[in-house]
Write a protein that holds these residues in place. Structure first.
Motif, short mmCIF file in Angstrom:
data_model
loop_
_atom_site.label_atom_id
_atom_site.label_comp_id
_atom_site.label_asym_id
_atom_site.label_seq_id
_atom_site.Cartn_x
_atom_site.Cartn_y
_atom_site.Cartn_z
N ASP A 41 -112.01 49.88 -18.57
CA ASP A 41 -110.93 50.86 -18.42
C ASP A 41 -109.69 50.22 -17.81
O ASP A 41 -108.57 50.49 -18.25
CB ASP A 41 -111.36 52.04 -17.55
N ARG A 42 -109.88 49.40 -16.79
CA ARG A 42 -108.74 48.75 -16.13
C ARG A 42 -108.00 47.81 -17.10
O ARG A 42 -106.78 47.73 -17.08
CB ARG A 42 -109.18 47.97 -14.89
N GLN A 93 -105.99 50.04 -19.30
CA GLN A 93 -104.88 50.62 -18.55
C GLN A 93 -103.73 49.62 -18.42
O GLN A 93 -102.55 49.98 -18.59
CB GLN A 93 -105.33 51.07 -17.17
N THR A 118 -101.99 49.22 -21.80
CA THR A 118 -101.15 50.39 -22.08
C THR A 118 -99.90 50.39 -21.21
O THR A 118 -98.80 50.69 -21.69
CB THR A 118 -101.96 51.69 -21.85
N ARG A 119 -100.06 50.03 -19.95
CA ARG A 119 -98.91 49.98 -19.03
C ARG A 119 -97.88 48.97 -19.53
O ARG A 119 -96.67 49.24 -19.49
CB ARG A 119 -99.40 49.60 -17.63
#
Length: 156
Positions: A50-51, A54, A57-58
């Protein structure tokens, strides 16, 4: 603004990467300081995945695309590579594979997902050989226990 003024790499990105490294190092240490269990290992691997998503995406939403690779590398290193011994040890992958050998309510989808994540992260961090060795040692140990009669045939 940093990109236009030419300060993105020297001022902003350096600070961003340093803060990300500190954050992920602290998060991994906090999560892995307790005893690992089958559920914890699977959940931790999902969190690492997930990280990674993330951060990707960031970068696509707020940062320059060139920051993606260094940020993802920091997550992989600080949350997986630096804790490989713990994740592959007796309370990590070893316990996880023992639980797979004797299903105790762990769903097949969770097992498959966790094994996929270990493989994927091992491949990305060039530690696939270490993952393979830990896997082979664990499976060999389980097979030895079964063939020597220390475990029942139903465990096989």
């Amino acid at each position: 603004m940093f990109s236009v003024t030419g300060m993105y790499e020297d001022v902003f990105e350096a600070q961003l990467l340093g803060a990300a490294k500190d954050f992920y190092r602290a998060e991994a240490a906090a999560l892995l300081q307790a005893d690992l269990s089958v559920g914890v290992v699977g959940g931790y691997l999902r969190l690492v995945d997930d990280r990674i998503h993330q951060e990707s995406t960031r970068c696509m939403s707020y940062l320059l695309a060139r920051s993606r690779k260094p940020l993802v590398s920091i997550v992989e290193r600080e949350m997986f590579y630096n804790h490989l011994d713990t994740l592959l040890g007796q309370s990590g992958l070893h316990a996880f594979l023992h639980a797979v050998a004797r299903p105790n309510g762990t769903r097949n989808a969770d097992i498959t997902d966790s094994l996929r994540l270990v493989y994927m992260l091992g491949k990305k961090t060039d530690t696939l050989q270490q993952v393979k060795q830990a896997f082979v040692q664990c499976v060999t140990g389980i097979a030895r226990e079964i063939t020597q009669g220390q475990k029942s045939e139903t465990d096989l």
